[in-house]
Design an enzyme around this catalytic site. Structure first.
Site: not given
Length: 507
Positions: A116, A236, A283, A344, A379
């Site tokens: 990711e 997000h 992100r 998000h 994050r």
């Protein structure tokens, strides 16, 4: 139930994992889990990606995961916390597996690790694209087997009760709404653990379910707990665009890790202009790049392109995403998927130490509602489930060793309990909620130095809801949730204001 040794507020991964840990460690303690909806309804249930853990020590290492987390956090992570969380990860993962949680393996029986954004290695353990649902299901099944845990569904906590002891505030109980019996009640407790999740419903466009109204932050703030870094709301980058949808359907970060591209109206990739990692940047960077492209193009969205991928393999990895797309007439093997960045995850929250303690004695916070120092400004994908597990463990360890020194408060509240709970004025709150969501969404898209108008409007909304309370002399679930949303919205704006002033004075 008039008292319990431990009161857990919220039923996501953090609260349930904590409950299991402390119940097994201390079967002599009474434990109550209060959740304002059904126990399975949480942000955990919706988590698609998985949990980031170093399991391949040949290609990967703790040091690489630590470095990725620190880089993603933009200089605001607590390095000692990052090290603690990542080094604990394998042990916490084993505990999940021991209660029956299944993660995907390849044909050779080796973990099928996902990649990711922001990760330098494949290290995401997942269960197809429904990892959260798999974890939540097994946690709930385990809870049912533990006789010293009581689950109270449809119980909405209004506030925790505190009193001053030896010069310091300590938590002694909680006021709550029993939504089934339409009563407002009180419970005494030795310890309260907040695990209430996030605040995404403050924004018009979010992946968070309707229950994500920032309750824990508001409750802790009113009790005098320190709240930090709420200006860092993570958007997000890849939510499926559907007009007037709330919440938006999330398309996992792992889809880009699998090889999907982000393209504009002309089917051209554009993220590389902002970061050499392209779609695998963190992100915040991907979301900002998409927002710029949308603003430049005048379109409402960009696209996720999966057409070049092996579709049979894609479907095996992402069945729920594929099936949802098909329900609205999209076929990932041949169609571009419209996407937008949406609210998000909150990276800030209730400030806690390594033991999950707040500055209020006997009040703990775990999961998304807490600010541990792990995430910093942004994050790293799939670090949140890991954080929840580690800090649930930390809290259970500390409480298990110290709770025998605590006693129930003898304090009697002057409030009248068993007051009928009214559920009227729903249209009034629906319209106010829409206004707040629109206002906060615009604020985040157009931050500037003029914070007064939005703060004034939040305050006037608050006075209007308080006025309604005094007029009706009744409490409603909508009033409680909207009051919490206003409290958290104000904290977010004020902490953005503080950040803006700090940036100005630093020049």
């Amino acid at each position: 139930m008039k008292k319990t040794d431990i009161l857990i507020i919220g039923s996501g991964i953090a609260g349930l994992f904590f409950a299991i840990k402390i119940a097994k460690k201390r079967p002599d303690l009474s434990i109550a889990i209060m959740t304002k909806d059904k126990v399975k309804n949480s942000n955990t249930q919706l988590a698609q990606g998985g949990i980031a853990v170093v399991t391949d020590c040949i290609k990967d290492s703790f040091e690489q995961h630590i470095a990725d987390t620190l880089q993603s956090g933009g200089g605001l992570c607590d390095e000692e916390i990052v090290k603690m969380v990542i080094h604990q990860a394998p042990e916490r993962l084993k505990e999940l597996i021991d209660i029956g949680v299944s993660f995907d393996k390849n044909k050779s029986g080796i973990w099928n690790l996902g990649l990711e954004g922001g990760h330098s290695q494949h290290r995401i353990l997942h269960h197809k694209d429904i990892s959260g649902a798999e974890i939540e299901k097994n946690l709930i099944e385990t809870i049912k087997q533990l006789s010293n845990i009581t689950v109270l569904e449809d119980h909405l906590v209004i506030d925790v009760d505190t009193k001053k002891s030896n010069g310091k505030m300590r938590c002694t109980g909680a006021f709550y709404c029993d939504k089934i019996n339409k009563k407002v009640k009180y419970i005494r407790t030795k310890t309260v653990v907040l695990s209430t999740g996030g605040c995404g419903q403050i924004f018009k466009n979010t992946t968070n379910p309707e229950i994500a109204t920032g309750d824990g932050i508001a409750i802790a703030s009113r009790a005098g707990a320190v709240i930090k870094d709420m200006q860092y709301i993570q958007f997000h980058p890849t939510a499926l665009y559907e007009e007037d949808k709330n919440p938006f359907f999330l398309i996992s970060e792992a889809v880009r890790g699998f090889g999907a591209h982000i393209v504009n109206e002309n089917q051209k990739r554009f993220i590389f202009k902002d970061d050499i990692r392209g779609e695998l940047a963190t992100r915040d960077i991907v979301s900002q790049a998409i927002s710029k492209e949308i603003e430049t193009s005048g379109k409402q969205y960009v696209y996720l392109d999966c057409r070049h991928l092996d579709f049979a393999e894609f479907y095996r990895h992402f069945p729920s995403i594929t099936d949802y797309c098909k329900t609205i007439g999209l076929h990932p093997e041949r169609d571009l998927i419209p996407i937008v960045p949406v609210a998000h995850y909150q990276c800030g929250g209730i400030s806690v130490n390594k033991k999950s303690q707040t500055n209020i004695k006997n009040l703990y916070a775990i999961g998304e509602c807490s600010r541990t120092g792990l995430h910093g400004k942004n994050r790293l994908a799939s670090n949140s489930l890991l954080e929840a597990l580690v800090f649930a463990h930390q809290a259970s360890d500390h409480i298990g060793r110290t709770i025998d020194d605590l006693s129930f408060s003898s304090k009697k509240s002057l409030l009248k309990f068993d007051e009928p709970l009214m559920d009227r004025d729903s249209n009034y709150f629906v319209e106010l909620k829409k206004e707040l969501q629109t206002m906060m969404t615009f604020f985040f898209a157009n931050k500037d130095s003029d914070f007064a108008p939005i703060l004034n409007r939040i305050e006037s909304m608050k006075m209007a809801t308080v006025g309604l309370l005094f007029k009706k002399q009744k409490i409603t679930t909508q009033l409680i949730e909207f009051t919490n949303m206003l409290t958290v919205a104000k904290i977010i704006v004020e902490q953005n204001k503080t950040e803006a002033l700090k940036n100005v004075t630093s020049y």
